[in-house]
Motif scaffolding. Structure first.
Motif, short mmCIF file in Angstrom:
data_model
loop_
_atom_site.label_atom_id
_atom_site.label_comp_id
_atom_site.label_asym_id
_atom_site.label_seq_id
_atom_site.Cartn_x
_atom_site.Cartn_y
_atom_site.Cartn_z
N GLY A 62 -3.80 -59.43 33.37
CA GLY A 62 -3.67 -60.27 31.95
C GLY A 62 -4.62 -60.06 30.96
O GLY A 62 -5.61 -59.31 31.13
N LYS A 63 -4.48 -60.49 29.80
CA LYS A 63 -5.18 -60.29 28.66
C LYS A 63 -5.47 -61.71 27.93
O LYS A 63 -4.89 -62.44 27.90
CB LYS A 63 -4.62 -59.32 27.73
CG LYS A 63 -4.42 -57.85 28.16
CD LYS A 63 -3.98 -56.91 27.13
CE LYS A 63 -3.97 -55.64 27.52
NZ LYS A 63 -3.55 -54.54 26.59
N VAL A 64 -6.59 -61.49 27.41
CA VAL A 64 -7.45 -62.68 26.48
C VAL A 64 -7.64 -61.92 25.09
O VAL A 64 -8.38 -61.13 25.07
CB VAL A 64 -8.49 -63.28 27.09
CG1 VAL A 64 -8.88 -64.56 26.03
CG2 VAL A 64 -8.31 -64.00 28.38
N PHE A 65 -6.90 -62.71 23.91
CA PHE A 65 -7.24 -62.36 22.77
C PHE A 65 -7.95 -63.33 21.99
O PHE A 65 -7.40 -64.48 22.13
CB PHE A 65 -5.94 -61.98 22.05
CG PHE A 65 -5.09 -60.81 22.44
CD1 PHE A 65 -5.48 -59.26 21.97
CD2 PHE A 65 -4.21 -60.83 23.33
CE1 PHE A 65 -4.77 -58.43 22.44
CE2 PHE A 65 -3.55 -60.07 23.94
CZ PHE A 65 -3.92 -58.60 23.47
N LEU A 66 -9.17 -63.07 21.15
CA LEU A 66 -9.68 -64.12 20.43
C LEU A 66 -9.94 -63.41 18.95
O LEU A 66 -10.54 -62.41 18.86
CB LEU A 66 -11.32 -64.54 21.03
CG LEU A 66 -11.88 -65.89 20.73
CD1 LEU A 66 -13.02 -66.03 21.79
CD2 LEU A 66 -12.48 -65.75 19.28
N GLY A 67 -9.11 -64.18 18.17
CA GLY A 67 -9.28 -63.67 16.87
C GLY A 67 -8.53 -62.35 16.69
O GLY A 67 -9.00 -61.44 15.83
N GLY A 68 -7.59 -62.08 17.56
CA GLY A 68 -6.98 -60.78 17.51
C GLY A 68 -7.67 -59.68 18.37
O GLY A 68 -7.22 -58.60 18.45
N GLN A 69 -8.97 -59.83 18.79
CA GLN A 69 -9.74 -58.82 19.73
C GLN A 69 -9.29 -59.06 20.96
O GLN A 69 -9.29 -60.27 21.67
CB GLN A 69 -11.12 -59.14 19.51
CG GLN A 69 -12.19 -58.50 20.37
CD GLN A 69 -12.31 -56.98 19.94
OE1 GLN A 69 -12.52 -56.51 18.96
NE2 GLN A 69 -12.16 -56.25 21.05
N ASP A 70 -9.05 -58.10 21.75
CA ASP A 70 -8.80 -57.98 23.03
C ASP A 70 -10.26 -57.98 23.73
O ASP A 70 -10.93 -57.00 23.96
CB ASP A 70 -7.93 -56.54 23.58
CG ASP A 70 -7.68 -56.64 24.89
OD1 ASP A 70 -8.09 -57.39 25.75
OD2 ASP A 70 -6.93 -55.62 25.27
#
Length: 230
Positions: A62-70
């Motif tokens: 899975g993935k986490v994006f913070l402020g559009g950053q992977d």
């Protein structure tokens, strides 16, 4: 505006028959400035989820994006810098450096990052947290509630996009717990930072904009509260 997005996050500890799915295919997003409480019984996976959001523990998938950053597409060095600048972490146990003063503990993340201290922000935080007259004190000269205030100041000093708190009132009596809840909410509103709190504290959950309940690593409830600002 979306600040965080999680896509099919899974975290597995161990292998084979001993494998434990601490987080099991979790997906949700968080709006900028939102105050989110995540609740659930012990062992439900909520703290693991918080650590993944904070860049502390890599997901199995899975993935986490913070402020559009992977977040986890970065190198380890880049991830360390990203975590230090974009995420503020508050724990139940204050984790203050015993030989540093209140002011030094609060400004430590900025100094570790090799940046100049924003004195105006520091003074504002000290005043907001009621620590101006304690700035030269060492942690062992403070009450538990005051130490947690220092921990909050340290998390906010770098002006992170997201503040993550893991049971921030778990070590405090009811009076100090209420004060810390009020401070977290005040900071959330004043600085416009997204606040995600892992908690067993009903008072925190009631004051949040939104509550997510987790059991066995899965989301079982996702409720917007009355007065939701979106």
């Amino acid at each position: 505006m979306e600040i965080i997005r999680m896509d099919h996050l899974t975290k597995v500890y161990g292998t084979g028959e001993n494998a434990v799915r601490a987080v099991d295919d979790v997906s949700f997003s968080v709006e900028k400035g939102e105050f989110l409480a995540i609740i659930g019984p012990s062992g439900s996976g909520k703290s693991t989820l918080l650590h993944i959001l904070g860049g502390v523990d890599r997901p199995t998938s899975g993935k986490v994006f913070l402020g559009g950053q992977d977040v986890y597409a970065q190198s380890e060095d880049a991830l360390t810098i990203f975590r230090r600048r974009q995420v503020g972490l508050i724990y139940q146990f204050y984790n203050l450096i015993p030989v540093l003063t209140v002011e030094e503990n609060i400004t430590l993340p900025v100094l570790l990052d090799g940046r100049e201290i924003n004195r105006e922000r520091l003074e504002d935080l000290l005043q907001t947290l009621g620590l101006t007259d304690r700035r030269g004190y060492l942690p062992n000269q403070l009450s538990g509630g005051q130490q947690q205030r220092v921990s909050i100041g340290r998390a906010l000093m770098t002006a992170p996009a997201v503040v993550l708190a893991d049971e921030p009132t778990g070590n405090l009596d009811s009076k100090n717990s209420q004060e810390i809840v009020s401070l977290l909410k005040q900071s959330n509103r004043k600085y416009g930072q997204t606040l995600i709190v892992i908690t067993h504290d009903e008072n925190i959950a009631l004051q949040a904009d939104r509550v997510i309940a987790i059991e066995d690593g899965k989301i079982v409830r996702d409720d917007l509260q009355r007065g939701d600002r979106r």
